[in-house]
Design a protein around this motif. Structure first.
Motif, short mmCIF file in Angstrom:
data_model
loop_
_atom_site.label_atom_id
_atom_site.label_comp_id
_atom_site.label_asym_id
_atom_site.label_seq_id
_atom_site.Cartn_x
_atom_site.Cartn_y
_atom_site.Cartn_z
N HIS A 1 0.79 -1.24 0.00
CA HIS A 1 0.00 0.00 0.00
C HIS A 1 0.82 1.29 0.00
O HIS A 1 0.36 2.28 0.59
CB HIS A 1 -0.93 0.00 1.22
N HIS B 1 -1.81 -0.36 9.09
CA HIS B 1 -1.95 1.06 9.43
C HIS B 1 -3.21 1.35 10.22
O HIS B 1 -3.57 2.51 10.44
CB HIS B 1 -1.82 1.92 8.18
N TYR C 1 -5.07 4.38 5.56
CA TYR C 1 -4.69 4.51 4.14
C TYR C 1 -4.21 3.20 3.53
O TYR C 1 -4.21 3.04 2.31
CB TYR C 1 -3.66 5.63 3.94
N HIS D 1 11.25 -3.64 4.41
CA HIS D 1 10.56 -2.39 4.73
C HIS D 1 11.48 -1.37 5.39
O HIS D 1 11.17 -0.78 6.41
CB HIS D 1 9.37 -2.70 5.65
N GLU E 1 7.23 -5.67 6.55
CA GLU E 1 5.94 -5.15 7.04
C GLU E 1 4.95 -6.28 7.31
O GLU E 1 3.86 -6.04 7.85
CB GLU E 1 5.38 -4.14 6.04
FE LIG Z 1 2.84 0.65 5.31
#
Ligand SMILES: [Fe+2]
Lengths: 301, 308
Positions: free
Chosen positions: A14, A63, A130, A196, A252
């Motif tokens: 994302h 998130h 998001y 990440h 992540e």
């Molecule tokens: Fe992220």
């Protein structure tokens, strides 16, 4: 009522950059493109989804971070503007999200019954994260299907990557049971990158692809290793080595998305469809799908 | 332009929304609220003209982000505690200070940028602090993020940059850190009446840190950051950064009048409202505050005879 089923599982990173690069009318900033390897992969997977019959998308996103249990979106509609807290220059997205509350409640209940701490989120002012918006927009830009967002419990922070794996497996199994009982056809989405580590500076023109590359080669090697294992249908093994990968690459997947999705799908031993891989501000991002139907499963790349 | 800025006071306050949204549900949450209210009143009675917030619940990646929207307006809901209610807000930000702070960061080699976007998600901790400390927006504010990759040196230099901008603009600042002490919450939902610090170990460490604060030993706490991180902070981030930033921003010494106004559990985490007021006259009884480090004047208050 026919038994419900998971018709597809998608690993859908994302970074807001991919939505920014697409210039959809909902997003305020304007871009000159960028990150095509990811966007074209997403476009291809979105076309496949158009061919699949399904009722709802269920997404686990890092998130929406909860420390007190696992939470589920519990209201029918969320209309708002989502501004990315990290990249507000790239992502200010006006959204109108419909939620399958009935399925959310069933999943919450099943998770509760299996001993997981749960909570339905019923505050109408809540802003959907998001991660949900980016992954869902890229997979279904028409937004014509309801979604359910499941929060990411931060068991990695509180305990360890191994505990995260155990808890996500339990959640995945509970979600599968709820989906089967619901009679619905559901697409699962694990919304996250692989490796990440970010760069802490940004090019003056963020979409300047002459500046984009993986943070370091070690991250790349790890990403390639797990993608190879995905191609080989070794998802049980991927989940087994995930704690190590998270430790080494800050992956992540620490949020539990991949483990949850693979557990819900019974740890697929068939090849994943790989749609694309590219770095975004240094992080490693793969788009992949697991199609339980051998007749429609494709070798994409 | 003065070289050293005037820091009116420093405040260390908790980020959880309970004192704002549910002070009546638990006596401790109510006491934290009362302590917040006391601080609000003291700010009102001071001649401060800037509230600068460093919030541990605002992570950033592209360097340090500084809130510069002159009037951010939104309704915020916490990720975990959404059931406690919504937090509508309208704040007044000091755009001039934000720009000057960003410039000072860059002059000191830091990556920094201001953010000024309608609907930007200001974090729970900053909202709780600003709504309780400055409800009428009497004093303009500024908020700076906590970069996830930054460590000690970067946090200290960030604090120095905050001072540069205060000195340049002649600001009299209230420096606010929004952070828990021990930050492990209960992982299940609890009856508010039964809230307590998550473990005896967390409580003991919190009490020790509070002793330091009460003695005004901010620089000493800064020096203890890594121990605090390893003992009572969950591994969300690599380091316990707020003490580094606060100590650097307030001048890197131990010469404060310290007051712990409240210390209570917030869903298991250690929440404290602490005030530090720059003081004079305690030179010599703490670390890092020798009256002269260049010339030996002899120790004071020594006995005529050593021990026999
Ligand atoms: Fe992220």
């Amino acid at each position: 009522m026919a038994k419900g089923e998971i018709v597809l599982g998608c690993l859908a990173p994302h970074p807001p950059h991919v939505v920014y690069a697409e210039n959809p009318e909902q997003n305020e900033p304007f871009s000159e493109g960028g990150w095509e390897a990811l966007r074209w992969g997403y476009n291809m997977l979105a076309r496949k989804l158009k061919e699949i019959e399904y009722d709802c998308m269920v997404i686990l996103t890092p998130h929406w971070q909860t420390y007190v249990g696992t939470h589920f979106l519990g209201l029918e509609r969320f209309q708002n503007i989502s501004v990315d807290p990290i990249f507000p220059n790239l992502f200010r997205f006006h959204h109108d999200i419909k939620v399958d509350v009935e399925l959310a409640e069933k999943m919450c209940e099943a998770a509760s019954e299996s001993g997981i701490i749960t909570k339905m989120m019923r505050n109408p002012d809540f802003r959907v994260d998001y991660g949900t918006i980016v992954s869902c927009h890229m997979l279904n830009p028409d937004w014509d299907k309801p979604v359910v967002t499941i929060s990411s419990n931060r068991s990695t922070h509180y305990y360890s990557n191994e505990v995260m794996n155990e808890q996500s497996i339990a959640l995945g199994e509970a979600v599968r049971k709820a989906i089967e009982d619901s009679g619905k056809k559901v697409v699962l989405i694990a919304s996250h990158s692989l490796s990440h580590r970010h760069f802490v500076t940004e090019a003056p023109l963020p979409e300047d692809m002459s500046r984009e590359h993986i943070y370091n080669h070690s991250q790349y090697v790890w990403d390639m290793k797990v993608i190879e294992m995905m191609r080989e249908g070794k998802m049980k093994e991927v989940i087994d080595i995930l704690p190590e990968m998270i430790e080494q690459t800050m992956a992540e997947a620490e949020g539990g998305g991949l483990t949850w999705m693979m557990a819900a799908m019974g740890m697929p031993d068939y090849p994943a469809e790989i749609y694309g891989y590219q770095s975004v501000i240094g992080t490693g991002n793969a788009i992949a799908a697991w199609d339980p139907n051998a007749e429609t499963r494709a070798i994409v790349m | 332009m003065s070289e050293e800025p005037e820091i009116v006071m420093g405040l260390y306050v908790p980020p959880h929304p309970h004192p704002l949204l549910a002070p009546d549900q638990n006596e401790g949450w109510g006491r934290l609220r009362e302590a917040y209210d006391t601080c609000r009143q003291r700010i009102e009675e001071s001649d401060a003209d800037l509230i600068l917030i460093y919030s541990t619940t605002w992570p950033s990646i592209i360097g340090h982000q500084i809130q510069a929207h002159p009037k951010p307006v939104f309704t915020h809901v916490d990720d975990d505690f959404h059931f406690l209610g919504s937090m509508p807000y309208e704040f007044r930000m000091d755009t001039e200070y934000a720009e000057s702070f960003k410039d000072a960061c860059e002059e000191r080699g830091l990556q920094a940028r201001t953010v000024s976007y309608d609907g930007f998600p200001i974090d729970t901790g900053s909202i709780v602090a600003l709504k309780l400390l400055n409800p009428e927006n009497r004093i303009p504010a500024c908020i700076v993020s906590s970069n996830v990759y930054s460590n000690r040196a970067e946090q200290i230099v960030l604090g120095k940059a905050a001072r540069d901008a205060m000195a340049k603009l002649g600001k009299k600042a209230v420096v606010v850190v929004v952070a828990s002490l021990s930050n492990r919450m209960f992982t299940e939902h609890i009856d508010p009446a039964e809230d307590r610090i998550h473990s005896a170990k967390d409580d003991e460490w919190n009490q020790k840190i509070l002793e330091f604060f009460a003695d005004g030993r901010l620089e000493d706490i800064s020096q203890l950051s890594r121990d605090i991180q390893s003992q009572i902070r969950v591994s969300k981030v690599v380091a316990y950064k707020p003490a580094w930033w606060m100590a650097a921003t307030m001048g890197q010494h131990n010469n404060y009048h310290g007051e712990v106004l409240a210390y209570e559990a917030l869903h298991g985490a250690g929440g404290a409202v602490i005030q530090l007021t720059p003081a004079k006259g305690s030179i010599g009884d703490k670390e890092f505050d020798e009256d002269d480090v260049e010339f030996y004047h002899g120790d004071r208050h020594v006995l005529d005879k050593g021990s026999l």
